[in-house]
Each structure stands twice: as C-alpha cells, then as structure tokens.
Design an enzyme around this catalytic site. Structure first.
Site, PDB file in Angstrom:
ATOM      1  CB  SER A 176      -5.812  29.403  -6.466  1.00  0.00           C
ATOM      2  OG  SER A 176      -6.002  28.252  -7.252  1.00  0.00           O
ATOM      3  CE1 TYR A 226      -9.067  31.941  -9.848  1.00  0.00           C
ATOM      4  CE2 TYR A 226      -8.147  29.724  -9.766  1.00  0.00           C
ATOM      5  CZ  TYR A 226      -8.811  30.768  -9.154  1.00  0.00           C
ATOM      6  OH  TYR A 226      -9.210  30.643  -7.839  1.00  0.00           O
TER       7      TYR A 226
HETATM    8  P1  NAD Z   1     -17.437  33.677  -5.558  1.00  0.00           P
HETATM    9  O1  NAD Z   1     -17.601  33.840  -7.032  1.00  0.00           O
HETATM   10  O2  NAD Z   1     -18.480  32.967  -4.774  1.00  0.00           O
HETATM   11  O3  NAD Z   1     -17.164  35.099  -4.884  1.00  0.00           O
HETATM   12  C1  NAD Z   1     -16.472  36.126  -5.501  1.00  0.00           C
HETATM   13  C2  NAD Z   1     -17.150  37.433  -5.107  1.00  0.00           C
HETATM   14  O4  NAD Z   1     -16.384  38.499  -5.667  1.00  0.00           O
HETATM   15  C3  NAD Z   1     -18.573  37.557  -5.669  1.00  0.00           C
HETATM   16  O5  NAD Z   1     -19.484  37.908  -4.631  1.00  0.00           O
HETATM   17  C4  NAD Z   1     -18.466  38.670  -6.712  1.00  0.00           C
HETATM   18  O6  NAD Z   1     -19.635  39.476  -6.793  1.00  0.00           O
HETATM   19  C5  NAD Z   1     -17.291  39.467  -6.179  1.00  0.00           C
HETATM   20  N1  NAD Z   1     -16.619  40.210  -7.249  1.00  0.00           N
HETATM   21  C6  NAD Z   1     -16.345  39.781  -8.503  1.00  0.00           C
HETATM   22  N2  NAD Z   1     -15.755  40.767  -9.189  1.00  0.00           N
HETATM   23  C7  NAD Z   1     -15.653  41.824  -8.362  1.00  0.00           C
HETATM   24  C8  NAD Z   1     -15.133  43.135  -8.495  1.00  0.00           C
HETATM   25  N3  NAD Z   1     -14.601  43.571  -9.661  1.00  0.00           N
HETATM   26  N4  NAD Z   1     -15.175  43.973  -7.427  1.00  0.00           N
HETATM   27  C9  NAD Z   1     -15.734  43.560  -6.261  1.00  0.00           C
HETATM   28  N5  NAD Z   1     -16.247  42.341  -6.079  1.00  0.00           N
HETATM   29  C10 NAD Z   1     -16.207  41.474  -7.106  1.00  0.00           C
HETATM   30  O7  NAD Z   1     -16.009  32.964  -5.407  1.00  0.00           O
HETATM   31  P2  NAD Z   1     -15.395  32.144  -4.199  1.00  0.00           P
HETATM   32  O8  NAD Z   1     -15.360  30.723  -4.598  1.00  0.00           O
HETATM   33  O9  NAD Z   1     -16.005  32.532  -2.902  1.00  0.00           O
HETATM   34  O10 NAD Z   1     -13.879  32.661  -4.277  1.00  0.00           O
HETATM   35  C11 NAD Z   1     -13.349  33.673  -3.455  1.00  0.00           C
HETATM   36  C12 NAD Z   1     -11.851  33.750  -3.683  1.00  0.00           C
HETATM   37  O11 NAD Z   1     -11.254  32.475  -3.418  1.00  0.00           O
HETATM   38  C13 NAD Z   1     -11.454  34.094  -5.116  1.00  0.00           C
HETATM   39  O12 NAD Z   1     -10.295  34.890  -5.111  1.00  0.00           O
HETATM   40  C14 NAD Z   1     -11.133  32.760  -5.720  1.00  0.00           C
HETATM   41  O13 NAD Z   1     -10.265  32.859  -6.819  1.00  0.00           O
HETATM   42  C15 NAD Z   1     -10.478  32.074  -4.538  1.00  0.00           C
HETATM   43  N6  NAD Z   1     -10.453  30.605  -4.595  1.00  0.00           N
HETATM   44  C16 NAD Z   1     -11.599  29.869  -4.676  1.00  0.00           C
HETATM   45  C17 NAD Z   1     -11.493  28.479  -4.702  1.00  0.00           C
HETATM   46  C18 NAD Z   1     -12.699  27.608  -4.776  1.00  0.00           C
HETATM   47  O14 NAD Z   1     -12.533  26.379  -4.817  1.00  0.00           O
HETATM   48  N7  NAD Z   1     -13.886  28.173  -4.775  1.00  0.00           N
HETATM   49  C19 NAD Z   1     -10.248  27.869  -4.646  1.00  0.00           C
HETATM   50  C20 NAD Z   1      -9.120  28.663  -4.579  1.00  0.00           C
HETATM   51  C21 NAD Z   1      -9.232  30.026  -4.533  1.00  0.00           C
END
Ligand code: NAD
Length: 282
Positions: free
Chosen positions: A165, A178
């Site tokens: 991130s 985070y």
């Molecule tokens: P999201 O919340 O839509 O998806 C996360 C998924 O992980 C969910 O489907 C959830 O059910 C699953 N999950 C949560 N805990 C879990 C566990 N213990 N075991 C298995 N599955 C689990 O989030 P997203 O926005 O799609 O983010 C995905 C990744 O990208 C994450 O690592 C997040 O930190 C990273 N990220 C997101 C952004 C953003 O702007 N959305 C930016 C930088 C990084």
C-alpha cells in the site's frame, strides 16, 4: 522471445482475499489469461460466486473455497483440496488484508488545544483492533507463503505477489496499524525474495494507490451524500492523475509479475498509484 502471457496458461494460482474488490478484479485477469485460479476467502459464498461467474465467462478452471489466512490448519486443508484437483500451486497472491475502525484515529494530528479528549488520537486506539490489523496484513501473508511456497521451491519455479500500500512507504495519518503492517510487507517481500533467490521462486509486491473500496470508503467519502471527505479531497489533490484507481488498473502488472516476462525482477514493490508516490505535494 515470447512477448505474451502464454506461459501462464494452466498454471495454478492461489489468490487470498479473492472475493474482495481488488481480489475479484485480479481473479478476472488470471482466469482471462487461462490461469487455474483458486479463490480463497473468509466469505465462502462470495468466493464460490466469483469463481462460478469467472468459470462461466472464461472457461478456465476456477474454484472458490473458504479459508482463513490466519489459520494454519485451514490453509493446509485447502492445500490438500487444491493438490487433489489441480496439483500443487505455481503462484500465490497474498491479497487478503485491510484496516479496521478501532485501529484508526479520529484526528489526523494531535491538537495541543484539545488534549482534554485524548480518545480522538493515538490514545484512543483499541489495542485488540491494532493487533487484528497487524495480524491480518502481516501474518495473513506469512502463513499462506509458508503453506503454498514449498511446492514452488520443489518445482524450482514460482512467483509470489504480496499486496502492499502507499502507507508502507510513508505512514498515512489515522491508520498506524495498517501503515506499520504494510511496511512490514515491503520488508518481508525483500527478505523472502533474497531467501528464495536461488530457488527459481520470485517474490514481488504491488502497492496500490488509492482505490475507492469497502475498506476505505468510510474515510474518503461521506456516508450520507457520497461526497468526498476533506481527506478524499486531499488524496486526489496529491494524486497527479487526479483520480482514484480502478480495480482493473492492477491487472497488467499482476500478470507481468507472474509471467516469465519478469523473470529477472525479484524483490520489488511496484506502486500503481497515479503518480501519488512521485509527488512532493508542491
Ligand atoms: P476488500 O475488503 O474488498 O477485500 C478483502 C477480502 O479479504 C475480503 O473478501 C475479505 O472477506 C477477505 N478476508 C478478510 N480477512 C480474511 C481472512 N482472515 N482470511 C481470508 N480472507 C479474508 O479489500 P480490497 O480493497 O479489495 O483490498 C485487497 C488488498 O489490497 C488488501 O490487502 C488491501 O490492504 C490492499 N489495498 C487496498 C487499497 C484500496 O485502495 N482499496 C489500497 C492499497 C492496498
């Protein structure tokens, strides 16, 4: 020299958090490239439904399974199922991650005029939420790597992609757990890349910029009107392209880092951020 992603066809990829917003988009790219995709998620129903849709759309073998990335035995069970159905994993994408309101401060900075209410800042953080966020992002990357990388080392080839991130390079205000956890992802990516350096297994990370998704919507937009919050406006002002990312913006780099086109790329963290990390703010 081959310049496509043909080498990805029929390889087996484990994708954690694959039913999430970014995960689903990654699964779309994988299945479109012919990668047999195993969507692991806590949310079994969502994982199964994404897998079903993608199998119908692309004809590529895809399954959705429930797994908790913080539960070693749940991952071992899944490894058995996958091995029986498709064989051992060639790729692992550690996509499960996220933040929590209890690990988020209300105030960006401590205001010396308001120290009577310490709960607005650092001192109002909930230790248990801090631990959960740290665990989900770091241990949730470590455990699947322990479980699924051994077959790659055995084959002498493989690729692991961690999801970092912008908060990993310089911490973002409000989200200390985070930020620290994602910084640890960058560090671990480099460590494992070096450790596996001679094995044929590469380890890289993608650092998405700001994508409007479930985990940050409450920070970037107002729940009642959908308008940008001051923080949302600040982010866009610091993103040279002036836009939030779209989930599909991660697809190209994902396939590239898995494929043989990137065979000599190891231990890097690639920002996909509309220029956010290049901008000094002035
Ligand atoms: P999201 O919340 O839509 O998806 C996360 C998924 O992980 C969910 O489907 C959830 O059910 C699953 N999950 C949560 N805990 C879990 C566990 N213990 N075991 C298995 N599955 C689990 O989030 P997203 O926005 O799609 O983010 C995905 C990744 O990208 C994450 O690592 C997040 O930190 C990273 N990220 C997101 C952004 C953003 O702007 N959305 C930016 C930088 C990084």
């Amino acid at each position: 020299m081959k310049l496509g992603f043909e080498d990805l066809k029929n390889k087996v990829c484990i994708l954690t958090g694959g039913a999430g917003i970014l995960g689903t988009s990654m699964a779309e790219a994988l299945t479109a490239a012919g990668v047999i995709t195993v969507i692991l998620d806590m949310n079994q129903e969502a994982a199964e439904s994404v897998a079903k849709r993608l199998k119908e759309d692309t004809g590529t073998e895809t399954i959705g399974l429930r797994a908790n990335v913080l539960d070693h035995s749940s991952l071992l069970e899944v490894r058995e199922i996958v091995a029986g159905r498709f064989g051992a994993a060639d790729f692992l994408i550690n996509g499960a991650g996220g933040n929590s309101p209890g690990a988020t401060t209300k105030a960006e900075q401590m205001d010396p005029g308001q120290i009577s209410d310490l709960s607005e800042g650092f001192f109002g953080l909930q230790v248990e939420s801090f631990r959960q966020v740290f665990d989900l992002n770091f241990m949730g990357t470590l455990l699947p790597s322990l479980v699924f990388a051994d077959s790659m080392v055995g084959k002498g080839k493989g690729s692991i992609i961690n999801i970092s991130s912008m908060s990993a390079f310089k911490p973002l205000t409000k989200v200390p757990a985070y930020s620290a956890a994602k910084a640890s992802i960058n560090n671990f990516t480099q460590w494992l890349a070096v450790h596996f350096g001679k094995t044929g297994v590469r380890v890289n990370a993608i650092a998405p910029g700001f994508f409007l998704t479930n985990q940050n919507r409450f920070l970037l937009t107002r729940e009642d009107t959908g308008e940008l919050t001051p923080r949302g406006k600040k982010i866009l002002a610091n993103t040279p392209t002036g836009k939030f990312g779209q989930p599909g913006d991660l697809q190209g780099i994902l396939l590239f880092l898995l494929s043989d086109l990137s065979l000599f790329i190891n231990g890097v963290v690639v920002p996909v951020d509309g220029g956010y990390s290049a901008f000094g703010g002035v």
